[in-house]
Scaffold this motif. Structure first.
Motif, PDB file in Angstrom:
ATOM      1  N   GLU A 305      51.924 -54.673 -46.423  1.00  0.00           N
ATOM      2  CA  GLU A 305      51.471 -55.373 -45.231  1.00  0.00           C
ATOM      3  C   GLU A 305      52.148 -56.737 -45.105  1.00  0.00           C
ATOM      4  O   GLU A 305      52.508 -57.173 -43.999  1.00  0.00           O
ATOM      5  CB  GLU A 305      49.945 -55.540 -45.260  1.00  0.00           C
ATOM      6  N   VAL A 306      52.294 -57.447 -46.238  1.00  0.00           N
ATOM      7  CA  VAL A 306      52.987 -58.746 -46.201  1.00  0.00           C
ATOM      8  C   VAL A 306      54.416 -58.562 -45.720  1.00  0.00           C
ATOM      9  O   VAL A 306      54.920 -59.302 -44.863  1.00  0.00           O
ATOM     10  CB  VAL A 306      52.957 -59.407 -47.591  1.00  0.00           C
ATOM     11  N   ALA A 307      55.085 -57.546 -46.269  1.00  0.00           N
ATOM     12  CA  ALA A 307      56.477 -57.286 -45.877  1.00  0.00           C
ATOM     13  C   ALA A 307      56.560 -56.901 -44.409  1.00  0.00           C
ATOM     14  O   ALA A 307      57.465 -57.351 -43.662  1.00  0.00           O
ATOM     15  CB  ALA A 307      57.058 -56.185 -46.749  1.00  0.00           C
ATOM     16  N   LYS A 308      55.630 -56.086 -43.928  1.00  0.00           N
ATOM     17  CA  LYS A 308      55.642 -55.661 -42.536  1.00  0.00           C
ATOM     18  C   LYS A 308      55.374 -56.834 -41.599  1.00  0.00           C
ATOM     19  O   LYS A 308      55.993 -56.961 -40.520  1.00  0.00           O
ATOM     20  CB  LYS A 308      54.601 -54.571 -42.335  1.00  0.00           C
ATOM     21  N   GLY A 309      54.459 -57.687 -41.995  1.00  0.00           N
ATOM     22  CA  GLY A 309      54.154 -58.854 -41.168  1.00  0.00           C
ATOM     23  C   GLY A 309      55.362 -59.762 -41.024  1.00  0.00           C
ATOM     24  O   GLY A 309      55.587 -60.352 -39.957  1.00  0.00           O
ATOM     25  N   GLN A 310      56.118 -59.893 -42.118  1.00  0.00           N
ATOM     26  CA  GLN A 310      57.323 -60.726 -42.053  1.00  0.00           C
ATOM     27  C   GLN A 310      58.382 -60.078 -41.156  1.00  0.00           C
ATOM     28  O   GLN A 310      59.056 -60.750 -40.374  1.00  0.00           O
ATOM     29  CB  GLN A 310      57.883 -60.956 -43.459  1.00  0.00           C
ATOM     30  N   ASP A 322      47.504 -61.777 -44.672  1.00  0.00           N
ATOM     31  CA  ASP A 322      48.102 -60.710 -45.493  1.00  0.00           C
ATOM     32  C   ASP A 322      48.433 -61.217 -46.893  1.00  0.00           C
ATOM     33  O   ASP A 322      48.246 -60.512 -47.893  1.00  0.00           O
ATOM     34  CB  ASP A 322      49.375 -60.197 -44.808  1.00  0.00           C
ATOM     35  N   GLN A 323      48.928 -62.467 -46.933  1.00  0.00           N
ATOM     36  CA  GLN A 323      49.289 -63.041 -48.239  1.00  0.00           C
ATOM     37  C   GLN A 323      48.051 -63.265 -49.094  1.00  0.00           C
ATOM     38  O   GLN A 323      48.064 -62.997 -50.314  1.00  0.00           O
ATOM     39  CB  GLN A 323      50.026 -64.375 -48.030  1.00  0.00           C
ATOM     40  N   ALA A 324      46.967 -63.684 -48.496  1.00  0.00           N
ATOM     41  CA  ALA A 324      45.726 -63.899 -49.236  1.00  0.00           C
ATOM     42  C   ALA A 324      45.196 -62.569 -49.780  1.00  0.00           C
ATOM     43  O   ALA A 324      44.679 -62.486 -50.903  1.00  0.00           O
ATOM     44  CB  ALA A 324      44.689 -64.575 -48.330  1.00  0.00           C
ATOM     45  N   ARG A 325      45.338 -61.524 -48.934  1.00  0.00           N
ATOM     46  CA  ARG A 325      44.893 -60.197 -49.391  1.00  0.00           C
ATOM     47  C   ARG A 325      45.686 -59.767 -50.623  1.00  0.00           C
ATOM     48  O   ARG A 325      45.115 -59.224 -51.593  1.00  0.00           O
ATOM     49  CB  ARG A 325      45.068 -59.191 -48.261  1.00  0.00           C
TER      50      ARG A 325
END
Length: 499
Positions: A305-310, A322-325
């Motif tokens: 999810e972090v990668a997708k958000g970026q 996403d990073q906190a998750r």
């Protein structure tokens, strides 16, 4: 010959016994002759009737007795005279007597007691030739030796000062299928070249479990006793025993070989509880593996999810969420892994303890068929741990005798020996000999205890002391009366005390 303790009443003399036997034989012969004469229907009146035959036999018997008595009296007069103030003893080493001789000589007495170690055979020969006063032995006088003494007019008196015995034992509260062994079976178990490796090889009734043998080494007195009395080796050595015989420096070593170590019993007793704990930790680990795997999956999803958000250039707030998750997932995974490592370490500890109990139980079970032999005095100290075999003689005259103070003292138990002092009536009448014997008998119980032997009951000691002091007639060693035999029978040669 049975123990002097088995009969405390004097009986007929040997001369009377022999005369009775001859008269009975003559009477039988006379009656037989009379019967044969009477069976002939056409025979003439016999020249001599049965009464005359018996009378002649009795007369000849009397003349023979008179001649024999004269010969014995002459032989008695020819015996060497003892030296005043001295007592001479001969026998074997390894008994109570050497220490008793030393103690007596140090007691302030004016009597000098000396002992030589010529062996039992030579000692009995010297006693019957009037050269010594006392034989120290662990065997009784033989028929031939007793007859040799009788030929020179010497009556024998035997004193018992202690006993010793060997106990063959397995572990208490265990079972190999039988509680009784013959002396032949004991010999077969221990002898050099023995093929016996399982109890079932000894015969019906014994279980099919391994049989391993152990016992003391050559430094232990029991080794010599066992080798001589069981294996028939005059000078016992390790070569007389089977090659896998476990020799131990101490009686404790032999005992632990048979019963196992107390620590093993303790560990084996904890096996059930340790098995329960082991199963519990295994279940906890099994339950925790999915938690760790789920945490790993969450970390993987959060990273994606972090990668997708970026890539999608999501809003900053969304990317921060996403990073906190991801951080929470990583923390949860690390916590789950730490917990798993704790559980795995705990499992290793519990498994190691469980394995020690398993191995201890194996050692306890493996000792089930182990057998060793001990002196009776040591067995008594640990009778709650050791299970002794009853013993039967080869001919079966004594079946399954349990080792006890009574059966050992009486000589009934087959693997027992009695510490005997044999003297003559002539020597017993000497003040010097009487003084020494009284001193010996007074100290016999304490001496036996110190030497780890079986002491003679106090009542029997008192009876023997009365023989010495003259307060009671001593029991002379006697031959069993010889039975009248037919051509198909052989006379008995056993020896018995007077009855």
């Amino acid at each position: 010959m049975t123990s002097p303790m088995t009969s405390l009443t004097s009986g007929p003399t040997s001369t009377r016994t022999r005369r009775t036997h001859r008269t009975r034989t003559a009477l039988t012969a006379g009656l037989a002759a009379f019967a044969l004469l009477g069976l002939s229907a056409c025979s003439e009146e016999p020249a001599q009737d049965a009464t005359d035959i018996v009378a002649d036999a009795q007369a000849q018997d009397y003349r023979d007795d008179q001649a024999e008595s004269q010969r014995v009296r002459e032989a008695y007069r020819q015996l060497p005279q003892p030296t005043s103030g001295t007592v001479r003893i001969s026998g074997n080493r390894g008994s109570l007597t050497p220490d008793e001789v030393f103690a007596f000589n140090q007691s302030g007495t004016s009597t000098d007691v000396s002992m030589t170690y010529d062996g039992e055979d030579a000692a009995f020969a010297a006693l019957c030739s009037g050269e010594i006063d006392i034989v120290d032995s662990s065997r009784e006088v033989t028929r031939a030796e007793l007859e040799a003494c009788r030929r020179v007019g010497l009556d024998l008196v035997q004193f018992q000062v202690a006993s010793d015995a060997i106990v063959v034992a397995t572990k208490n509260e265990s079972d190999v299928g039988g509680d009784c062994l013959s002396t032949d079976q004991v010999r077969e178990i221990y002898r050099a070249g023995s093929p016996v490796t399982r109890w079932s090889q000894l015969g019906d009734g014994f279980d099919d479990v391994p049989l391993k043998v152990g016992g003391p080494n050559r430094e232990n007195n029991a080794f010599t006793f066992f080798g001589q009395y069981v294996l028939g080796a005059p000078q016992p050595a390790m070569t007389n025993l089977r090659s896998d015989y476990r020799a131990f420096d101490t009686d404790q070593g032999s005992r632990l070989f048979v019963v196992g170590r107390e620590k093993d019993y303790d560990l084996a007793g904890k096996l059930r509880e340790r098995s329960r704990k082991r199963e519990l930790i295994k279940q906890q680990l099994s339950d925790w593996y999915p938690v760790v795997n789920d945490a790993k999956d969450e970390v993987q999803v959060a990273r994606e999810e972090v990668a997708k958000g970026q890539r999608d250039q999501r809003p900053l707030a969304t990317q921060q969420a996403d990073q906190a998750r991801l951080q929470r997932a990583i923390a949860a995974l690390e916590a789950a892994q730490r917990r798993m490592r704790v559980l795995e370490a705990r499992k290793r500890e519990i498994t190691a303890v469980w394995e020690r109990s398993v191995n201890a139980r194996k050692r306890v079970q493996a000792s089930r068929g182990n057998v060793a032999y001990f002196r009776f005095s040591y067995y008594e100290l640990f009778e709650e741990q050791l299970r002794p075999f009853e013993i039967t003689t080869p001919e079966g005259e004594r079946n399954c005798i349990f080792p006890s103070q009574q059966t050992i003292t009486s000589g009934e138990y087959p693997l027992a020996r009695r510490m005997l002092l044999t003297t003559t009536q002539r020597s017993l009448e000497r003040n010097e000999v009487a003084e020494f014997l009284l001193h010996y008998l007074k100290n016999a119980e304490d001496d036996a205890t110190r030497a780890r032997l079986v002491s003679v009951p106090a009542a029997d000691i008192e009876v023997q002391k009365a023989w010495v002091t003259g307060d009671a007639e001593p029991v002379f060693v006697e031959l069993d009366p010889e039975p009248i035999v037919t051509t198909d029978e052989q006379p008995s040669t056993s020896l018995q005390p007077a009855r």
